[in-house]
Design an enzyme around this catalytic site. Structure first.
Site, PDB file in Angstrom:
ATOM      1  N   ASP A 196     -73.343  -1.113  -6.685  1.00 20.71           N
ATOM      2  CA  ASP A 196     -71.947  -1.134  -7.113  1.00 20.71           C
ATOM      3  C   ASP A 196     -71.851  -1.688  -8.532  1.00 20.71           C
ATOM      4  OD1 ASP A 196     -69.237  -0.680  -6.930  1.00 20.71           O
ATOM      5  OD2 ASP A 196     -68.821  -2.615  -6.009  1.00 20.71           O
TER       6      ASP A 196
ATOM      7  N   HIS B 242     -60.238  -3.850 -15.692  1.00 16.22           N
ATOM      8  CA  HIS B 242     -60.431  -4.662 -14.478  1.00 16.22           C
ATOM      9  C   HIS B 242     -61.087  -5.995 -14.840  1.00 16.22           C
ATOM     10  CE1 HIS B 242     -61.582  -5.873 -10.437  1.00 16.22           C
ATOM     11  NE2 HIS B 242     -62.853  -5.845 -10.777  1.00 16.22           N
TER      12      HIS B 242
ATOM     13  N   GLU C 292     -60.861  -2.395  -3.503  1.00 15.42           N
ATOM     14  CA  GLU C 292     -61.172  -2.009  -4.883  1.00 15.42           C
ATOM     15  C   GLU C 292     -61.199  -0.491  -4.956  1.00 15.42           C
ATOM     16  OE1 GLU C 292     -64.722  -4.098  -6.176  1.00 15.42           O
ATOM     17  OE2 GLU C 292     -63.534  -5.879  -6.685  1.00 15.42           O
TER      18      GLU C 292
ATOM     19  N   GLU D 178     -62.420   2.725  -6.316  1.00 18.31           N
ATOM     20  CA  GLU D 178     -63.618   3.145  -7.045  1.00 18.31           C
ATOM     21  C   GLU D 178     -63.914   4.604  -6.734  1.00 18.31           C
ATOM     22  OE1 GLU D 178     -67.024   0.589  -6.899  1.00 18.31           O
ATOM     23  OE2 GLU D 178     -65.838  -1.204  -6.425  1.00 18.31           O
TER      24      GLU D 178
ATOM     25  N   ASP E 127     -64.219  -0.476  -2.097  1.00 18.11           N
ATOM     26  CA  ASP E 127     -65.114  -1.625  -1.948  1.00 18.11           C
ATOM     27  C   ASP E 127     -64.269  -2.824  -1.503  1.00 18.11           C
ATOM     28  OD1 ASP E 127     -67.102  -3.562  -2.184  1.00 18.11           O
ATOM     29  OD2 ASP E 127     -66.829  -3.767  -4.361  1.00 18.11           O
TER      30      ASP E 127
ATOM     31  N   ARG F  25     -61.909 -12.165  -1.453  1.00 16.92           N
ATOM     32  CA  ARG F  25     -61.904 -12.904  -2.728  1.00 16.92           C
ATOM     33  C   ARG F  25     -62.191 -14.395  -2.555  1.00 16.92           C
ATOM     34  NH1 ARG F  25     -62.888  -8.717  -5.829  1.00 16.92           N
ATOM     35  NH2 ARG F  25     -61.176  -7.225  -5.931  1.00 16.92           N
TER      36      ARG F  25
ATOM     37  N   GLN G 296     -65.801 -14.679  -1.925  1.00 17.28           N
ATOM     38  CA  GLN G 296     -66.508 -14.255  -3.137  1.00 17.28           C
ATOM     39  C   GLN G 296     -66.562 -15.357  -4.198  1.00 17.28           C
ATOM     40  OE1 GLN G 296     -64.803 -10.727  -4.933  1.00 17.28           O
ATOM     41  NE2 GLN G 296     -66.193 -10.781  -6.684  1.00 17.28           N
TER      42      GLN G 296
ATOM     43  N   LYS H 278     -68.650  -8.810   0.159  1.00 22.66           N
ATOM     44  CA  LYS H 278     -68.661  -7.366  -0.061  1.00 22.66           C
ATOM     45  C   LYS H 278     -69.430  -6.602   1.015  1.00 22.66           C
ATOM     46  CE  LYS H 278     -67.074  -7.410  -4.482  1.00 22.66           C
ATOM     47  NZ  LYS H 278     -65.995  -6.552  -5.022  1.00 22.66           N
TER      48      LYS H 278
ATOM     49  N   THR I 244     -67.303  -0.847   3.524  1.00 21.24           N
ATOM     50  CA  THR I 244     -67.036  -0.018   2.349  1.00 21.24           C
ATOM     51  C   THR I 244     -66.615   1.348   2.888  1.00 21.24           C
ATOM     52  OG1 THR I 244     -68.795  -1.145   1.107  1.00 21.24           O
ATOM     53  CG2 THR I 244     -68.028   0.968   0.228  1.00 21.24           C
TER      54      THR I 244
ATOM     55  N   GLU J 157     -55.400  -8.160  -9.004  1.00 22.64           N
ATOM     56  CA  GLU J 157     -54.878  -7.925 -10.355  1.00 22.64           C
ATOM     57  C   GLU J 157     -53.377  -7.647 -10.319  1.00 22.64           C
ATOM     58  OE1 GLU J 157     -57.376  -5.030 -12.613  1.00 22.64           O
ATOM     59  OE2 GLU J 157     -58.513  -5.007 -10.749  1.00 22.64           O
TER      60      GLU J 157
HETATM   61 CA    CA Z   1     -66.665  -3.223  -6.588  1.00 25.87          CA
END
Ligand code: CA
Length: 438
Positions: free
Chosen positions: A138, A145, A210, A212, A244, A248, A251, A264, A268, A384
């Site tokens: 990834d 971002h 996320e 992607e 993904d 948080r 993380q 993570k 997915t 975000e």
């Molecule tokens: Ca990612």
């Protein structure tokens, strides 16, 4: 890079009427691949090509006499329960099958009645992950971002010093990659509350998605033999949508100094359909780098990459809460952007990944990294959009979200459109959050 050809002709129509409906994701110019079978049946999974609201069954096609030569070899490989062998055949075989399928599904095709038996309605099928994924990497290649995340910590913050020089990434986990429809439990893990002296073991309280793209590697390379930038795109079969999911709070406590781990590795979600690089050819754009930014080192620089290394793929994130599902009020749109803003191109990701000697194999998967754009409402993650829950978003039914709640389904959508060319879509990736099991 693939030249435009008759399979991109905006005027082409299919005898499958649903493929000609305006706004359809799967017109004859698209022809993406998935791994499918009739829902709940004991049939083996096999490759299929989307056309309108139907799936062209490649096992049925390969068993008949509609294709021959290289296209038949390709159809036989794609009829297996995973696309790895098809990927390994390379660009000329992928093109032969695309062009053969295009001719068979075209409104001018003869022997249409024989082919009807190779079609299965999409509403009657289920999908699985389209290839045996050997390795998953990834990336982190959207500067918007990276800036948004950095500015959560420091309003004047910038990206890390390496960002403008290196397409950074971490090696991820294959075992929890699932196809659209995936449902998973909110992960448990360690989190350190602000000001606390010790972490707690808890259900993730800051669950995120996320936005992607997934990048499917076609032909690989031998260990020690780097793929040069000029040839990098020929190693990519196509793209799908990829979510993904990210915890948080877990993380931010665990990731120093080796990167994301449990934050993570719990789920997915990918879309079932892979849109080929050939189908995406009309939507290329120049890849640019701001004049004041460092220009790429020579191994990441090529004229073809400058001329057409960016792809204008429109992307959206939608959220459907459990309440919205019960009320049948539908999902709410959270954000939308384009992949064209990405700081590093697909070819640069492939070239950089292999420059040290790392081998790629058919069926390896990359995540593009979260795709955010420069404007308001173009963020590819809820952290975000809501500035880490400081400015929650309001859904269509009045509910608000700082992070994801149990029962939330996140939908990713993607498509390309351009004057003089057909609109082609990626379908949908949907994943649903279940309560923690802790
Ligand atoms: Ca990612």
């Amino acid at each position: 890079m693939i030249e435009l050809n008759h399979t991109h002709d905006v005027g082409a129509r299919s005898w499958v009427a649903s493929a000609n409906v305006a706004g359809c994701d799967f017109p004859i110019q698209n022809l993406p691949y998935a791994m499918f079978r009739r829902t709940g049946s004991p049939e083996p999974f096999r490759g299929g090509v989307a056309i309108g609201d139907q799936v062209l069954d490649l096992a049925a096609l390969a068993a008949g006499s509609h294709v021959n030569g290289l296209a038949l070899d390709a159809a036989r490989a794609a009829a297996l329960p995973a696309l790895n062998d098809f990927f390994a055949l390379g660009q000329s075989a992928w093109q032969a099958l695309r062009h053969a399928v295009f001719a068979l599904l075209h409104s001018d095709a003869p022997a249409v009645d024989d082919l009807r038996g190779c079609l299965v309605p999409q509403v009657e099928v289920e999908y699985t992950v389209p290839a045996r994924i050997g390795d998953y990497t990834d990336f982190y290649t959207s500067i918007d971002h990276a800036l948004n995340i950095s500015r959560l910590m420091n309003p004047d913050g910038d990206v890390t010093p390496n960002f403008r020089w290196v397409p950074t990434a971490y090696h991820g986990r294959v075992s929890t990659i699932g196809v659209s429809g995936q449902r998973f439990h909110r992960p448990m893990g360690q989190a350190m509350a602000p000001g606390a002296k010790a972490p707690t073991y808890q259900a993730c309280a800051r669950l995120d998605y996320e936005l992607e793209l997934g990048v499917w590697i076609g032909q690989g390379n031998a260990q020690g033999e780097a793929i040069p930038l000029e040839r990098a795109e020929a190693h990519i079969f196509g793209l799908c949508l990829l979510n993904d999911w990210s915890a948080r709070d877990i993380q931010f406590w665990e990731m120093a100094p080796l990167g994301p781990f449990l934050a993570k590795n719990f789920a997915t979600t990918i879309s079932p359909w892979i849109v080929t690089m050939e189908a995406l050819a009309p939507y290329r754009q120049a890849w640019t780098r701001p004049a004041n930014d460092p220009q790429p080192l020579p191994y990441l620089e090529a004229s073809a990459n400058r001329e057409g290394g960016a792809l204008d793929i429109r992307l959206e994130v939608w959220l459907e809460s459990e309440k919205a599902r019960e009320q049948k009020t539908g999902p709410s749109r959270l954000s939308g952007t384009s992949f064209r803003h990405q700081y590093w191109s697909l070819a640069q990701m492939v070239a950089h990944h292999t420059v040290g000697g790392c081998s790629l194999n058919p069926g390896d998967l990359f995540g593009s990294g979260t795709i955010s754009g420069p404007g308001e409402g173009e963020a590819g993650a809820i952290i975000e959009l809501t500035r880490a829950a400081q400015t929650p978003v309001t859904l269509a039914n009045g509910e608000t979200r700082g992070f994801l709640e149990d029962g939330d389904a996140v939908l990713l959508r993607g498509w390309c459109e351009k004057p003089g060319h057909a609109r082609i879509g990626f379908g949908e990736s949907r994943g649903t959050v279940l309560p923690a099991r802790g």
